[in-house]
Design a protein around this motif. Structure first.
Motif, PDB file in Angstrom:
ATOM      1  N   GLY A  71       7.926 -16.302   0.687  1.00  0.00           N
ATOM      2  CA  GLY A  71       7.499 -15.008   0.544  1.00  0.00           C
ATOM      3  C   GLY A  71       6.460 -14.961  -0.669  1.00  0.00           C
ATOM      4  O   GLY A  71       5.529 -15.432  -0.627  1.00  0.00           O
ATOM      5  N   GLY A  72       6.880 -13.895  -1.566  1.00  0.00           N
ATOM      6  CA  GLY A  72       5.947 -13.466  -2.659  1.00  0.00           C
ATOM      7  C   GLY A  72       4.709 -12.765  -2.095  1.00  0.00           C
ATOM      8  O   GLY A  72       4.950 -11.822  -1.052  1.00  0.00           O
ATOM      9  N   SER A  73       3.617 -13.123  -2.704  1.00  0.00           N
ATOM     10  CA  SER A  73       2.348 -12.418  -2.565  1.00  0.00           C
ATOM     11  C   SER A  73       1.194 -13.383  -2.171  1.00  0.00           C
ATOM     12  O   SER A  73       1.274 -14.541  -2.492  1.00  0.00           O
ATOM     13  CB  SER A  73       1.975 -11.377  -3.409  1.00  0.00           C
ATOM     14  OG  SER A  73       1.931 -12.293  -4.558  1.00  0.00           O
ATOM     15  N   PRO A  74      -0.034 -12.965  -1.468  1.00  0.00           N
ATOM     16  CA  PRO A  74      -1.005 -13.731  -1.182  1.00  0.00           C
ATOM     17  C   PRO A  74      -1.969 -13.951  -2.462  1.00  0.00           C
ATOM     18  O   PRO A  74      -1.473 -13.306  -3.468  1.00  0.00           O
ATOM     19  CB  PRO A  74      -1.746 -13.008  -0.196  1.00  0.00           C
ATOM     20  CG  PRO A  74      -1.514 -11.606  -0.487  1.00  0.00           C
ATOM     21  CD  PRO A  74       0.050 -11.557  -0.774  1.00  0.00           C
ATOM     22  N   ALA A  75      -2.818 -14.796  -2.329  1.00  0.00           N
ATOM     23  CA  ALA A  75      -3.829 -15.113  -3.620  1.00  0.00           C
ATOM     24  C   ALA A  75      -4.907 -15.083  -3.162  1.00  0.00           C
ATOM     25  O   ALA A  75      -5.474 -14.935  -2.199  1.00  0.00           O
ATOM     26  CB  ALA A  75      -3.216 -16.451  -4.236  1.00  0.00           C
ATOM     27  N   GLY A  76      -5.748 -15.426  -4.111  1.00  0.00           N
ATOM     28  CA  GLY A  76      -7.375 -15.492  -3.829  1.00  0.00           C
ATOM     29  C   GLY A  76      -8.073 -14.491  -3.235  1.00  0.00           C
ATOM     30  O   GLY A  76      -7.736 -13.332  -3.605  1.00  0.00           O
ATOM     31  N   GLU A  77      -8.815 -14.872  -2.308  1.00  0.00           N
ATOM     32  CA  GLU A  77      -9.749 -13.726  -1.642  1.00  0.00           C
ATOM     33  C   GLU A  77      -8.658 -12.942  -0.754  1.00  0.00           C
ATOM     34  O   GLU A  77      -9.308 -11.690  -0.701  1.00  0.00           O
ATOM     35  CB  GLU A  77     -10.718 -14.475  -0.572  1.00  0.00           C
ATOM     36  CG  GLU A  77     -11.881 -15.306  -1.658  1.00  0.00           C
ATOM     37  CD  GLU A  77     -12.532 -14.550  -2.615  1.00  0.00           C
ATOM     38  OE1 GLU A  77     -13.033 -13.318  -2.160  1.00  0.00           O
ATOM     39  OE2 GLU A  77     -12.730 -14.622  -3.646  1.00  0.00           O
ATOM     40  N   LEU A  78      -7.847 -13.537  -0.244  1.00  0.00           N
ATOM     41  CA  LEU A  78      -7.012 -12.545   0.642  1.00  0.00           C
ATOM     42  C   LEU A  78      -6.476 -11.361  -0.113  1.00  0.00           C
ATOM     43  O   LEU A  78      -6.414 -10.478   0.311  1.00  0.00           O
ATOM     44  CB  LEU A  78      -5.894 -13.286   1.599  1.00  0.00           C
ATOM     45  CG  LEU A  78      -4.940 -12.660   2.306  1.00  0.00           C
ATOM     46  CD1 LEU A  78      -5.638 -11.842   3.219  1.00  0.00           C
ATOM     47  CD2 LEU A  78      -3.981 -13.482   3.096  1.00  0.00           C
ATOM     48  N   LEU A  79      -5.860 -11.689  -1.342  1.00  0.00           N
ATOM     49  CA  LEU A  79      -5.243 -10.774  -2.155  1.00  0.00           C
ATOM     50  C   LEU A  79      -6.439  -9.708  -2.586  1.00  0.00           C
ATOM     51  O   LEU A  79      -6.211  -8.546  -2.625  1.00  0.00           O
ATOM     52  CB  LEU A  79      -4.615 -11.427  -3.383  1.00  0.00           C
ATOM     53  CG  LEU A  79      -3.960 -10.533  -4.336  1.00  0.00           C
ATOM     54  CD1 LEU A  79      -2.887  -9.556  -3.863  1.00  0.00           C
ATOM     55  CD2 LEU A  79      -3.388 -11.204  -5.787  1.00  0.00           C
ATOM     56  N   LYS A  80      -7.498 -10.044  -2.925  1.00  0.00           N
ATOM     57  CA  LYS A  80      -8.766  -9.352  -3.255  1.00  0.00           C
ATOM     58  C   LYS A  80      -8.815  -8.353  -2.238  1.00  0.00           C
ATOM     59  O   LYS A  80      -9.006  -6.975  -2.249  1.00  0.00           O
ATOM     60  CB  LYS A  80      -9.598 -10.006  -3.666  1.00  0.00           C
ATOM     61  CG  LYS A  80      -9.627 -10.598  -4.632  1.00  0.00           C
ATOM     62  CD  LYS A  80     -10.969 -11.529  -5.313  1.00  0.00           C
ATOM     63  CE  LYS A  80     -10.873 -12.536  -6.507  1.00  0.00           C
ATOM     64  NZ  LYS A  80     -12.362 -13.212  -6.910  1.00  0.00           N
ATOM     65  N   GLN A  81      -8.764  -8.893  -0.930  1.00  0.00           N
ATOM     66  CA  GLN A  81      -9.010  -7.914   0.315  1.00  0.00           C
ATOM     67  C   GLN A  81      -7.952  -7.034   0.338  1.00  0.00           C
ATOM     68  O   GLN A  81      -8.260  -5.879   0.780  1.00  0.00           O
ATOM     69  CB  GLN A  81      -9.328  -8.925   1.320  1.00  0.00           C
ATOM     70  CG  GLN A  81     -10.030  -7.921   2.706  1.00  0.00           C
ATOM     71  CD  GLN A  81     -11.245  -7.734   2.437  1.00  0.00           C
ATOM     72  OE1 GLN A  81     -12.360  -8.451   2.081  1.00  0.00           O
ATOM     73  NE2 GLN A  81     -11.476  -6.178   2.655  1.00  0.00           N
ATOM     74  N   VAL A  82      -6.711  -7.589   0.377  1.00  0.00           N
ATOM     75  CA  VAL A  82      -5.401  -6.672   0.319  1.00  0.00           C
ATOM     76  C   VAL A  82      -5.767  -5.475  -0.573  1.00  0.00           C
ATOM     77  O   VAL A  82      -5.381  -4.206  -0.252  1.00  0.00           O
ATOM     78  CB  VAL A  82      -4.213  -7.224   0.087  1.00  0.00           C
ATOM     79  CG1 VAL A  82      -2.896  -6.395  -0.010  1.00  0.00           C
ATOM     80  CG2 VAL A  82      -3.977  -8.122   1.524  1.00  0.00           C
TER      81      VAL A  82
END
Length: 318
Positions: free
Chosen positions: A204-215
């Motif tokens: 779980g948790g949250s995404p990181a990197g470019e995906l988190l920026k896009q979210v």
């Protein structure tokens, strides 16, 4: 064996059993080869993967040991995942794969097959997922296997059509209409479940990197994304997908009420949430919201991030 039985699904059903890590030296169920190095002795084991088990199914080592596993599948493609030590390998038939890691944690850890390998996969031993029971996953996999079987069966019936069947084509009812409609339904059932199982098994948790920026760009925050996906899931009658829209260059949560309603053009699915009752009723009854919370707790964002990187590198024609 049907040609789609080898398709990969990352799911947490254990073929093998349990990995025991103890500070006391236990009795070994299999003789290991110990190689002395300047740092740590290497505990080496040979392991066979076959339908539907690992042999041996239990390995005992001491905390701090360097472990080397030589694993070979003797029938079909399997997987070997030991997530607590960041191990995840595909096992092609008759090819030995060497896995090494340091047993730096004390405890009892499960390893499992991460590749769907046939009908017996649903009966494999061992299980660990937060809030989603072994029984639910076993029953869910039976449904997935059914979609594979029906897809292949429909393909065979289409190949056997005669000229008179084509001549009787009709939009109200005809054999070819029925087969073509159910072909898309069965194929949707295969692909939707493959995406769903492939990104379960994480922490779980949250995404990181470019995906988190896009979210954060498309939803303002990760919590806003979760709120939107959860509400969409509660509103759906079948599936919810987080998809990358090539034309708009953004992430959108889409809703579909059936296996074959994913027809958004120029949209690539990243996350698939099954909201049919079979995905949660054993564990949650009518509490779909609780099931969706557990879905988030078991997502493997690393896999989703890798898929996102592959998708955004395409030009809408992938």
């Amino acid at each position: 064996m049907n040609k789609y039985y080898w398709l990969i699904i990352v799911i947490l059903l254990v073929i093998g059993g349990v990995f025991f890590l103890n500070q006391k030296k236990p009795a070994m169920k299999q003789e290991s080869t110990t190689t002395t190095t300047a740092l740590n002795p290497v505990k080496e084991f040979s392991m066979i993967a076959k339908k539907w088990q690992f042999d041996p199914s239990t390995i005992n080592v001491k905390q701090g040991d360097k472990v080397r596993l030589k694993i070979k599948s003797i029938d079909v493609t399997h997987g070997f995942s030991l997530l607590d030590f960041n191990v995840n390998e595909n096992l092609a038939p008759e090819k030995e794969v060497v896995v090494e890691f340091i047993a730096d944690k004390k405890g009892e850890f499960s390893f499992f097959c991460s590749v769907f390998c046939g009908e017996g996969h649903s009966g494999m031993k061992g299980f660990s997922m937060k809030g989603i029971s072994k029984k639910t996953i076993e029953e869910h996999l039976k449904l997935y296997s059914g979609y594979i079987n029906k897809y292949n069966e429909i393909q065979e019936k289409l190949a056997a059509l005669k000229d008179e069947d084509y001549a009787k084509a009709n939009q109200v009812y005809s054999v070819i209409r029925e087969l073509k409609t159910e072909l898309s339904f069965a194929w949707g059932g295969v692909v939707n479940h493959e995406i769903y199982f492939s990104h379960l098994g994480g922490k779980g948790g949250s995404p990181a990197g470019e995906l988190l920026k896009q979210v954060e760009k498309d939803f303002s925050s990760f919590n806003a994304f979760k709120k939107d996906l959860k509400a969409t899931g509660i509103s759906a009658r079948g599936w919810v997908w987080t998809g990358w829209n090539y034309q708009e260059k953004r992430l959108i949560n889409y809703l579909g009420d059936s296996q074959n309603t994913y027809s958004m053009w120029k949209v690539e699915p990243l996350v698939a949430l099954d909201t049919y009752e079979h995905a949660y009723f054993i564990d949650y009854g009518v509490n779909r919201a609780g099931y969706i919370d557990s879905f988030f707790e078991n997502l493997d964002w690393k896999i989703i991030e890798e898929n996102f990187q592959n998708i955004v590198g395409c030009c809408g024609e992938c």
